[in-house]
Design a protein around this motif. Sequence first.
Motif, short mmCIF file in Angstrom:
data_model
loop_
_atom_site.label_atom_id
_atom_site.label_comp_id
_atom_site.label_asym_id
_atom_site.label_seq_id
_atom_site.Cartn_x
_atom_site.Cartn_y
_atom_site.Cartn_z
N TYR A 102 0.71 -1.24 -0.05
CA TYR A 102 0.01 -0.05 -0.05
C TYR A 102 1.19 1.19 0.13
O TYR A 102 0.54 2.49 0.26
CB TYR A 102 -1.14 -0.01 1.23
CG TYR A 102 -1.85 -0.95 1.21
CD1 TYR A 102 -3.22 -0.73 0.57
CD2 TYR A 102 -1.98 -2.21 1.56
CE1 TYR A 102 -4.42 -1.68 0.64
CE2 TYR A 102 -2.95 -3.28 1.54
CZ TYR A 102 -4.12 -2.99 0.99
OH TYR A 102 -5.04 -3.90 0.74
N HIS A 103 2.19 1.28 -0.05
CA HIS A 103 3.05 2.26 -0.04
C HIS A 103 3.73 2.61 -1.64
O HIS A 103 4.86 3.27 -1.47
CB HIS A 103 3.96 2.20 0.99
CG HIS A 103 4.95 0.97 1.01
ND1 HIS A 103 4.63 -0.23 0.98
CD2 HIS A 103 6.25 1.08 0.56
CE1 HIS A 103 5.73 -1.27 0.77
NE2 HIS A 103 6.78 -0.35 0.56
N SER A 104 3.29 2.08 -2.60
CA SER A 104 3.99 2.26 -3.70
C SER A 104 3.62 3.85 -4.16
O SER A 104 2.47 4.39 -4.06
CB SER A 104 3.17 1.48 -4.81
OG SER A 104 3.72 1.85 -6.15
N ASN A 117 0.60 4.46 -6.72
CA ASN A 117 -0.74 4.15 -6.20
C ASN A 117 -0.76 4.30 -4.55
O ASN A 117 -1.11 3.17 -3.88
CB ASN A 117 -0.88 2.32 -6.49
CG ASN A 117 -1.04 2.34 -7.91
OD1 ASN A 117 -1.22 3.08 -8.63
ND2 ASN A 117 -0.04 1.19 -8.24
N ARG A 118 -0.40 5.51 -4.20
CA ARG A 118 -0.41 5.61 -2.79
C ARG A 118 -1.46 5.38 -2.20
O ARG A 118 -2.86 5.64 -2.44
CB ARG A 118 0.12 7.06 -2.58
CG ARG A 118 0.07 7.88 -1.19
CD ARG A 118 1.33 7.12 -0.23
NE ARG A 118 2.40 7.77 -0.72
CZ ARG A 118 3.77 7.23 -0.35
NH1 ARG A 118 3.81 6.17 0.17
NH2 ARG A 118 4.83 7.87 -0.76
N ASN A 119 -1.65 4.64 -1.02
CA ASN A 119 -2.86 3.96 -0.38
C ASN A 119 -3.57 3.23 -0.87
O ASN A 119 -4.94 3.23 -0.59
CB ASN A 119 -3.77 5.44 0.53
CG ASN A 119 -2.72 6.15 1.11
OD1 ASN A 119 -1.80 5.49 1.76
ND2 ASN A 119 -2.75 7.27 1.34
N GLN A 120 -3.27 2.72 -2.26
CA GLN A 120 -4.29 1.81 -2.76
C GLN A 120 -3.37 0.37 -3.03
O GLN A 120 -2.25 0.42 -3.05
CB GLN A 120 -4.26 2.47 -4.54
CG GLN A 120 -5.23 3.60 -4.25
CD GLN A 120 -6.56 3.53 -3.95
OE1 GLN A 120 -7.31 2.53 -4.22
NE2 GLN A 120 -7.13 4.60 -3.16
N PRO A 121 -4.13 -0.67 -2.97
CA PRO A 121 -3.67 -1.82 -3.12
C PRO A 121 -2.91 -2.08 -4.34
O PRO A 121 -3.38 -1.53 -5.35
CB PRO A 121 -4.58 -2.98 -2.82
CG PRO A 121 -6.02 -2.07 -3.22
CD PRO A 121 -5.62 -0.87 -2.84
N TYR A 122 -1.75 -2.56 -4.31
CA TYR A 122 -0.68 -2.57 -5.47
C TYR A 122 -0.03 -3.94 -5.48
O TYR A 122 0.90 -4.20 -4.58
CB TYR A 122 0.29 -1.33 -5.72
CG TYR A 122 1.26 -1.71 -6.91
CD1 TYR A 122 0.51 -1.45 -8.18
CD2 TYR A 122 2.35 -1.70 -6.63
CE1 TYR A 122 1.50 -1.58 -9.39
CE2 TYR A 122 3.22 -1.59 -7.82
CZ TYR A 122 3.06 -1.60 -9.09
OH TYR A 122 3.71 -1.66 -10.10
#
Length: 74
Positions: free
Chosen positions: A16-18, A21-26
């Motif tokens: 979730y820390h990409s 894609n901040r705060n989104q599942p990646y």
Amino acid sequence: MKVGDRVRVIQSVIVYHSPKNRNQPYDVQGEEGEVIGFANEWQGRPVSANLPVQVQFDKKFKAHFREDELEVIS
């Protein structure tokens, strides 16, 4: 596996820390990066980290993994 090796993520790992894609599942499965360290020692004492291998994918994105989630690439 050692520091400096190029590795690829071979299992599905959701972060979730990409930065993309901040705060989104990646899912980082298939991503390639470089091993920059191991979390097996702290202040000279051995530790048993759950995710000991630290991998850097780009300038702003690092993550920790288990060894069985990665494969070394040439």
